[in-house]
Design a protein around this motif. Sequence first.
Motif, PDB file in Angstrom:
ATOM      1  N   GLN A 135       0.828  -1.212   0.000  1.00  7.68           N
ATOM      2  CA  GLN A 135       0.000   0.000   0.000  1.00  7.68           C
ATOM      3  C   GLN A 135       0.858   1.256   0.000  1.00  7.68           C
ATOM      4  O   GLN A 135       0.552   2.240  -0.681  1.00  7.68           O
ATOM      5  CB  GLN A 135      -0.892   0.033   1.238  1.00  7.68           C
ATOM      6  CG  GLN A 135      -2.156  -0.783   1.165  1.00  7.68           C
ATOM      7  CD  GLN A 135      -2.946  -0.643   2.445  1.00  7.68           C
ATOM      8  OE1 GLN A 135      -2.629  -1.284   3.448  1.00  7.68           O
ATOM      9  NE2 GLN A 135      -3.974   0.185   2.432  1.00  7.68           N
ATOM     10  N   ALA A 136       1.931   1.219   0.787  1.00  9.14           N
ATOM     11  CA  ALA A 136       2.791   2.397   0.927  1.00  9.14           C
ATOM     12  C   ALA A 136       3.436   2.793  -0.391  1.00  9.14           C
ATOM     13  O   ALA A 136       3.886   3.935  -0.543  1.00  9.14           O
ATOM     14  CB  ALA A 136       3.875   2.123   1.973  1.00  9.14           C
ATOM     15  N   PHE A 170      -2.326   6.077  -6.921  1.00 11.69           N
ATOM     16  CA  PHE A 170      -3.255   4.983  -7.165  1.00 11.69           C
ATOM     17  C   PHE A 170      -4.202   4.838  -5.982  1.00 11.69           C
ATOM     18  O   PHE A 170      -3.762   4.732  -4.845  1.00 11.69           O
ATOM     19  CB  PHE A 170      -2.504   3.662  -7.347  1.00 11.69           C
ATOM     20  CG  PHE A 170      -1.934   3.473  -8.719  1.00 11.69           C
ATOM     21  CD1 PHE A 170      -2.738   3.040  -9.763  1.00 11.69           C
ATOM     22  CD2 PHE A 170      -0.598   3.726  -8.973  1.00 11.69           C
ATOM     23  CE1 PHE A 170      -2.222   2.868 -11.039  1.00 11.69           C
ATOM     24  CE2 PHE A 170      -0.071   3.555 -10.235  1.00 11.69           C
ATOM     25  CZ  PHE A 170      -0.879   3.116 -11.276  1.00 11.69           C
ATOM     26  N   LYS A 171      -5.494   4.804  -6.264  1.00  8.08           N
ATOM     27  CA  LYS A 171      -6.497   4.548  -5.228  1.00  8.08           C
ATOM     28  C   LYS A 171      -6.665   3.044  -5.107  1.00  8.08           C
ATOM     29  O   LYS A 171      -7.103   2.379  -6.056  1.00  8.08           O
ATOM     30  CB  LYS A 171      -7.830   5.204  -5.582  1.00  8.08           C
ATOM     31  CG  LYS A 171      -8.931   4.961  -4.550  1.00  8.08           C
ATOM     32  CD  LYS A 171     -10.219   5.655  -4.943  1.00  8.08           C
ATOM     33  CE  LYS A 171     -11.330   5.362  -3.937  1.00  8.08           C
ATOM     34  NZ  LYS A 171     -11.026   5.857  -2.580  1.00  8.08           N
ATOM     35  N   VAL A 172      -6.314   2.490  -3.954  1.00 11.02           N
ATOM     36  CA  VAL A 172      -6.435   1.054  -3.734  1.00 11.02           C
ATOM     37  C   VAL A 172      -7.901   0.713  -3.463  1.00 11.02           C
ATOM     38  O   VAL A 172      -8.487   1.187  -2.489  1.00 11.02           O
ATOM     39  CB  VAL A 172      -5.560   0.589  -2.554  1.00 11.02           C
ATOM     40  CG1 VAL A 172      -5.728  -0.916  -2.331  1.00 11.02           C
ATOM     41  CG2 VAL A 172      -4.090   0.924  -2.819  1.00 11.02           C
ATOM     42  N   VAL A 173      -8.505  -0.126  -4.318  1.00  8.25           N
ATOM     43  CA  VAL A 173      -9.919  -0.469  -4.159  1.00  8.25           C
ATOM     44  C   VAL A 173     -10.120  -1.904  -3.683  1.00  8.25           C
ATOM     45  O   VAL A 173     -11.237  -2.289  -3.323  1.00  8.25           O
ATOM     46  CB  VAL A 173     -10.702  -0.249  -5.477  1.00  8.25           C
ATOM     47  CG1 VAL A 173     -10.693   1.220  -5.852  1.00  8.25           C
ATOM     48  CG2 VAL A 173     -10.142  -1.117  -6.601  1.00  8.25           C
ATOM     49  N   ASP A 174      -9.038  -2.697  -3.681  1.00  3.07           N
ATOM     50  CA  ASP A 174      -9.164  -4.080  -3.231  1.00  3.07           C
ATOM     51  C   ASP A 174      -7.790  -4.614  -2.848  1.00  3.07           C
ATOM     52  O   ASP A 174      -6.772  -4.220  -3.434  1.00  3.07           O
ATOM     53  CB  ASP A 174      -9.759  -4.950  -4.348  1.00  3.07           C
ATOM     54  CG  ASP A 174     -10.297  -6.294  -3.849  1.00  3.07           C
ATOM     55  OD1 ASP A 174     -10.178  -6.569  -2.633  1.00  3.07           O
ATOM     56  OD2 ASP A 174     -10.824  -7.058  -4.679  1.00  3.07           O
ATOM     57  N   MET A 175      -7.750  -5.506  -1.862  1.00  3.64           N
ATOM     58  CA  MET A 175      -6.510  -6.172  -1.452  1.00  3.64           C
ATOM     59  C   MET A 175      -6.857  -7.597  -1.043  1.00  3.64           C
ATOM     60  O   MET A 175      -7.933  -7.860  -0.509  1.00  3.64           O
ATOM     61  CB  MET A 175      -5.857  -5.452  -0.263  1.00  3.64           C
ATOM     62  CG  MET A 175      -5.441  -4.027  -0.511  1.00  3.64           C
ATOM     63  SD  MET A 175      -4.495  -3.318   0.871  1.00  3.64           S
ATOM     64  CE  MET A 175      -5.753  -3.276   2.175  1.00  3.64           C
ATOM     65  N   TYR A 176      -5.909  -8.482  -1.271  1.00  2.00           N
ATOM     66  CA  TYR A 176      -6.112  -9.880  -0.867  1.00  2.00           C
ATOM     67  C   TYR A 176      -4.809 -10.477  -0.366  1.00  2.00           C
ATOM     68  O   TYR A 176      -3.765 -10.323  -1.000  1.00  2.00           O
ATOM     69  CB  TYR A 176      -6.643 -10.711  -2.041  1.00  2.00           C
ATOM     70  CG  TYR A 176      -6.822 -12.179  -1.700  1.00  2.00           C
ATOM     71  CD1 TYR A 176      -7.704 -12.571  -0.694  1.00  2.00           C
ATOM     72  CD2 TYR A 176      -6.106 -13.162  -2.368  1.00  2.00           C
ATOM     73  CE1 TYR A 176      -7.873 -13.916  -0.363  1.00  2.00           C
ATOM     74  CE2 TYR A 176      -6.266 -14.508  -2.049  1.00  2.00           C
ATOM     75  CZ  TYR A 176      -7.154 -14.878  -1.050  1.00  2.00           C
ATOM     76  OH  TYR A 176      -7.304 -16.189  -0.718  1.00  2.00           O
ATOM     77  N   LEU A 177      -4.888 -11.150   0.771  1.00  2.00           N
ATOM     78  CA  LEU A 177      -3.738 -11.815   1.366  1.00  2.00           C
ATOM     79  C   LEU A 177      -3.927 -13.326   1.244  1.00  2.00           C
ATOM     80  O   LEU A 177      -4.808 -13.903   1.885  1.00  2.00           O
ATOM     81  CB  LEU A 177      -3.597 -11.412   2.832  1.00  2.00           C
ATOM     82  CG  LEU A 177      -2.375 -11.929   3.585  1.00  2.00           C
ATOM     83  CD1 LEU A 177      -1.094 -11.338   3.008  1.00  2.00           C
ATOM     84  CD2 LEU A 177      -2.478 -11.598   5.071  1.00  2.00           C
ATOM     85  N   ALA A 178      -3.106 -13.953   0.402  1.00  2.00           N
ATOM     86  CA  ALA A 178      -3.164 -15.405   0.229  1.00  2.00           C
ATOM     87  C   ALA A 178      -2.211 -16.045   1.233  1.00  2.00           C
ATOM     88  O   ALA A 178      -1.002 -15.806   1.185  1.00  2.00           O
ATOM     89  CB  ALA A 178      -2.775 -15.787  -1.192  1.00  2.00           C
ATOM     90  N   THR A 179      -2.735 -16.827   2.129  1.00  2.00           N
ATOM     91  CA  THR A 179      -1.921 -17.397   3.213  1.00  2.00           C
ATOM     92  C   THR A 179      -1.752 -18.914   3.069  1.00  2.00           C
ATOM     93  O   THR A 179      -2.523 -19.585   2.403  1.00  2.00           O
ATOM     94  CB  THR A 179      -2.576 -17.108   4.576  1.00  2.00           C
ATOM     95  OG1 THR A 179      -3.866 -17.740   4.618  1.00  2.00           O
ATOM     96  CG2 THR A 179      -2.736 -15.611   4.793  1.00  2.00           C
ATOM     97  N   CYS A 223      -8.193   3.323   4.773  1.00  2.00           N
ATOM     98  CA  CYS A 223      -7.412   2.571   3.772  1.00  2.00           C
ATOM     99  C   CYS A 223      -7.451   1.068   3.975  1.00  2.00           C
ATOM    100  O   CYS A 223      -6.882   0.314   3.188  1.00  2.00           O
ATOM    101  CB  CYS A 223      -5.970   3.057   3.765  1.00  2.00           C
ATOM    102  SG  CYS A 223      -4.998   2.527   5.200  1.00  2.00           S
ATOM    103  N   HIS A 224      -8.084   0.624   5.070  1.00  3.04           N
ATOM    104  CA  HIS A 224      -8.253  -0.806   5.377  1.00  3.04           C
ATOM    105  C   HIS A 224      -6.943  -1.526   5.699  1.00  3.04           C
ATOM    106  O   HIS A 224      -6.856  -2.748   5.589  1.00  3.04           O
ATOM    107  CB  HIS A 224      -8.995  -1.514   4.240  1.00  3.04           C
ATOM    108  CG  HIS A 224     -10.399  -1.018   4.070  1.00  3.04           C
ATOM    109  ND1 HIS A 224     -11.468  -1.551   4.747  1.00  3.04           N
ATOM    110  CD2 HIS A 224     -10.896   0.014   3.339  1.00  3.04           C
ATOM    111  CE1 HIS A 224     -12.571  -0.901   4.428  1.00  3.04           C
ATOM    112  NE2 HIS A 224     -12.248   0.063   3.579  1.00  3.04           N
ATOM    113  N   SER A 225      -5.922  -0.778   6.092  1.00  7.15           N
ATOM    114  CA  SER A 225      -4.693  -1.416   6.559  1.00  7.15           C
ATOM    115  C   SER A 225      -4.927  -1.980   7.953  1.00  7.15           C
ATOM    116  O   SER A 225      -5.884  -1.618   8.638  1.00  7.15           O
ATOM    117  CB  SER A 225      -3.538  -0.415   6.591  1.00  7.15           C
ATOM    118  OG  SER A 225      -3.523   0.299   7.818  1.00  7.15           O
TER     119      SER A 225
END
Length: 315
Positions: free
Chosen positions: A151-152, A159-168, A218-220
């Motif tokens: 994100q940083a 860029f506007k972050v509209v989605d994030m995904y963490l694959a674990t 920002c959903h961090s």
Amino acid sequence: MSVKILGVSAGRKNSNSDILLKEALLACQEEGADVTMINLRDYNIIDCTGCTSCTIGMSQGKNTGCVLDKKDDKKKIMEVLLEADGVIFAAPTYDLQACSVFAKFAQRSLSYENSFLEAIGAIEHKDRVSALIAVGGSTRSWQSMALESMQAAMFTSDFKVVDMYLATRVPAPAQCLLHDEMIERVGQMGKNIITAINTPVEERKWLGDEDMGWCPNCHSNALILGEVQWDGLHFPVECQVCGAGGTLEKADEGKWKFVIQEDGLIRDRNTLEGRGKHLEEIIHTQGGFFSDPEKRKIASEKLEKYKNLNFKTIS
């Protein structure tokens, strides 16, 4: 004209990061987008040398670019990236945060700070969106700064972050293919990117998992205790990523939530105005040094001690 989508992978070829990115891009392509994909490992990206040439120029109102622009592929990639309507980044996590391949690329972006370049008329404003995929072999505990470190890297290019995904818990190459829900989730990410692009800029919003992260801005998932900033501004608690300021309040069922204060977004790094506050700081600090010969003289004289101070090394 179809929208332009760029996919940027920092992972091994056809392993988890590459695969999940390709699935997201496939969804974009099926929506009619013009899709391009690169893997950063195919390009020569030189480490930022910390020369501060770009920020010295900023403190003087000049666009100096990066001194390494003609020596590697960073500028070539940025020219395509900055023309895209949306970019999806994917990176593996080896130790808490995004891998060094991604970091090396990201840390060379300061010379492309859009808030500054737009302020001096060097570029025209362009609204862009992005989505982030981080991949690792453990639970979120060992990837706790993965998405946050990615994100940083979004701020400077606006860029506007509209989605994030963490694959674990996918440590082996291509192991993500054993998890249909992962493939489905990044496919939805691709659709979300197109939805965001087709939404009026002022109405664009977060399209990822609704309850993701501590920060409602920002959903961090990273909060820090606030400190008095260079101009005296202070918030009890800050979002480590976007800089939102506020405090923690008790919520339902004994849980806590981060509540942003009324003026808590004055330094929101997601906005040109918020990052402009940091440019004021650069001008105040670094600009004061380079415009004051006496300060530079004192530093130069004291530097001699360290120039002549050597210790044994490793041969």
